[in-house]
Design a protein around this motif. Sequence first.
Motif, PDB file in Angstrom:
ATOM      1  N   MET A   1      10.300 -10.608   9.783  1.00 41.03           N
ATOM      2  CA  MET A   1       9.427 -10.243   8.671  1.00 41.03           C
ATOM      3  C   MET A   1       8.926 -11.505   7.956  1.00 41.03           C
ATOM      4  O   MET A   1       9.716 -12.318   7.507  1.00 41.03           O
ATOM      5  CB  MET A   1      10.177  -9.340   7.697  1.00 41.03           C
ATOM      6  CG  MET A   1       9.358  -8.849   6.516  1.00 41.03           C
ATOM      7  SD  MET A   1       8.100  -7.647   6.976  1.00 41.03           S
ATOM      8  CE  MET A   1       9.146  -6.273   7.507  1.00 41.03           C
ATOM      9  N   LYS A   2       7.613 -11.669   7.880  1.00 37.68           N
ATOM     10  CA  LYS A   2       7.042 -12.860   7.250  1.00 37.68           C
ATOM     11  C   LYS A   2       6.946 -12.746   5.734  1.00 37.68           C
ATOM     12  O   LYS A   2       7.255 -13.679   5.005  1.00 37.68           O
ATOM     13  CB  LYS A   2       5.643 -13.117   7.815  1.00 37.68           C
ATOM     14  CG  LYS A   2       5.619 -13.721   9.211  1.00 37.68           C
ATOM     15  CD  LYS A   2       4.196 -14.064   9.601  1.00 37.68           C
ATOM     16  CE  LYS A   2       4.152 -14.713  10.975  1.00 37.68           C
ATOM     17  NZ  LYS A   2       2.771 -15.067  11.375  1.00 37.68           N
ATOM     18  N   LEU A   3       6.482 -11.593   5.251  1.00 34.17           N
ATOM     19  CA  LEU A   3       6.116 -11.493   3.845  1.00 34.17           C
ATOM     20  C   LEU A   3       6.605 -10.191   3.233  1.00 34.17           C
ATOM     21  O   LEU A   3       6.427  -9.115   3.816  1.00 34.17           O
ATOM     22  CB  LEU A   3       4.591 -11.595   3.688  1.00 34.17           C
ATOM     23  CG  LEU A   3       4.029 -11.413   2.285  1.00 34.17           C
ATOM     24  CD1 LEU A   3       4.517 -12.514   1.348  1.00 34.17           C
ATOM     25  CD2 LEU A   3       2.495 -11.393   2.330  1.00 34.17           C
ATOM     26  N   SER A   4       7.192 -10.296   2.053  1.00 40.73           N
ATOM     27  CA  SER A   4       7.553  -9.128   1.247  1.00 40.73           C
ATOM     28  C   SER A   4       6.761  -9.187  -0.050  1.00 40.73           C
ATOM     29  O   SER A   4       6.812 -10.190  -0.766  1.00 40.73           O
ATOM     30  CB  SER A   4       9.055  -9.116   0.934  1.00 40.73           C
ATOM     31  OG  SER A   4       9.821  -9.005   2.115  1.00 40.73           O
ATOM     32  N   ILE A   5       6.040  -8.129  -0.342  1.00 42.32           N
ATOM     33  CA  ILE A   5       5.238  -8.051  -1.567  1.00 42.32           C
ATOM     34  C   ILE A   5       5.948  -7.110  -2.523  1.00 42.32           C
ATOM     35  O   ILE A   5       6.141  -5.931  -2.216  1.00 42.32           O
ATOM     36  CB  ILE A   5       3.823  -7.545  -1.260  1.00 42.32           C
ATOM     37  CG1 ILE A   5       3.143  -8.498  -0.262  1.00 42.32           C
ATOM     38  CG2 ILE A   5       2.996  -7.437  -2.532  1.00 42.32           C
ATOM     39  CD1 ILE A   5       2.153  -7.840   0.631  1.00 42.32           C
ATOM     40  N   VAL A   6       6.377  -7.635  -3.660  1.00 39.29           N
ATOM     41  CA  VAL A   6       7.135  -6.863  -4.639  1.00 39.29           C
ATOM     42  C   VAL A   6       6.220  -6.551  -5.814  1.00 39.29           C
ATOM     43  O   VAL A   6       5.689  -7.461  -6.470  1.00 39.29           O
ATOM     44  CB  VAL A   6       8.380  -7.631  -5.111  1.00 39.29           C
ATOM     45  CG1 VAL A   6       9.123  -6.827  -6.178  1.00 39.29           C
ATOM     46  CG2 VAL A   6       9.302  -7.931  -3.928  1.00 39.29           C
TER      47      VAL A   6
END
Length: 366
Positions: A1-6
């Motif tokens: 997983m590259k990116l987590s948007i919170v």
Amino acid sequence: MKLSIVILNYNVRYFLELCLKSVQAATVNIEAEIIVVDNSSEDDSCQMVRDLFPEVVLVENKENFGFSKGNNIGVKKAKGEYLCILNPDTVVPEDAFEKLLEFSTTKENLGIVGCKLIDGVGKFLPESKRNVPVVNAAFKKLLGNSNDYYANHLENNAVGKVDVLVGAFMFLRKRLYVDLGGFDEDYFMYGEDIDLSYCVLNAGYDNYYFGKISVIHYKGESTLRDKKYAERFYGAMQIFYKKHFKKNWLFDVLVWLGIKLAFTFRPAIVQKIKTVQRYVFVSDKMDVRLENKISKKIILKSDLKNIEPETEIIFDANVLTFKSIIAMFESDKKTDLVTYKILPNQSNFFLGSDNSISQGKIIVLT
């Protein structure tokens, strides 16, 4: 997983829907997850997320924990190498995260990356890039001189190092966020972004402003600018100075007194009365729902040429990309007499905000 948007949400259901649709469009070509943390909203935000965005990770807090703790809870769920802390009252262009991931790989000492934020009428938000609010700079700002407070050494469209970035949009490696303990939960709302930016600098990393990406931040949706707002804002300043700049009892008293005076004599907010004589719908065809809802004349256009004053422009996201909408926000002649709304793709409402100090307007279509 590259990116987590919170995304931390509280009672902005319609703005959240628009935000999520723009984030979805911006993650089509990258490996990413979207995490919505709801701080016990009283509207139907959670049900909307479950119904329209089943792939989104939804965290439902039973109480409003505030900005810092709410985001920290979301980050604990994150699986990405990179994080983007994002406000629910934002609209991102389709290439935002791809550009930031590409930029980040070129920096060995990467801290936090921020972008260019504009408000609901396309005006640049100067808090997009700031200096460390040392006492002199902070007091000058409270007295009306913000030259030392904002990072004016960089042009609004430039890319370069800055000290402080805004919590509405923060892009960084998850490992750095975790190593520094995330947002300091002593801050309920306001000041936590300054604090984290300053901690990143003290840890030896470089913060960057990336002005090649523009993001709409309606800003007034996250909170109302009332007495409680002012108390929290100036209270956050007290926490920051006590944590990072405490020197002696006299210094503490002067800072405390200055903050109290700034709160007591803060300028009153005066809002202009808005007048709309006509509507322009930027699309390829008229929407009958708009015609049924709006009693005044609606003009169908594909551009923003020859826009008269006292016009409200409605952008159709079923036809236009979010990037092109944001570009039109910025390219149009800036005047308080022209306002903007967005009709999200596959939605039954349009919304927008005419300034950055108050909540916007939502028109639900039948």
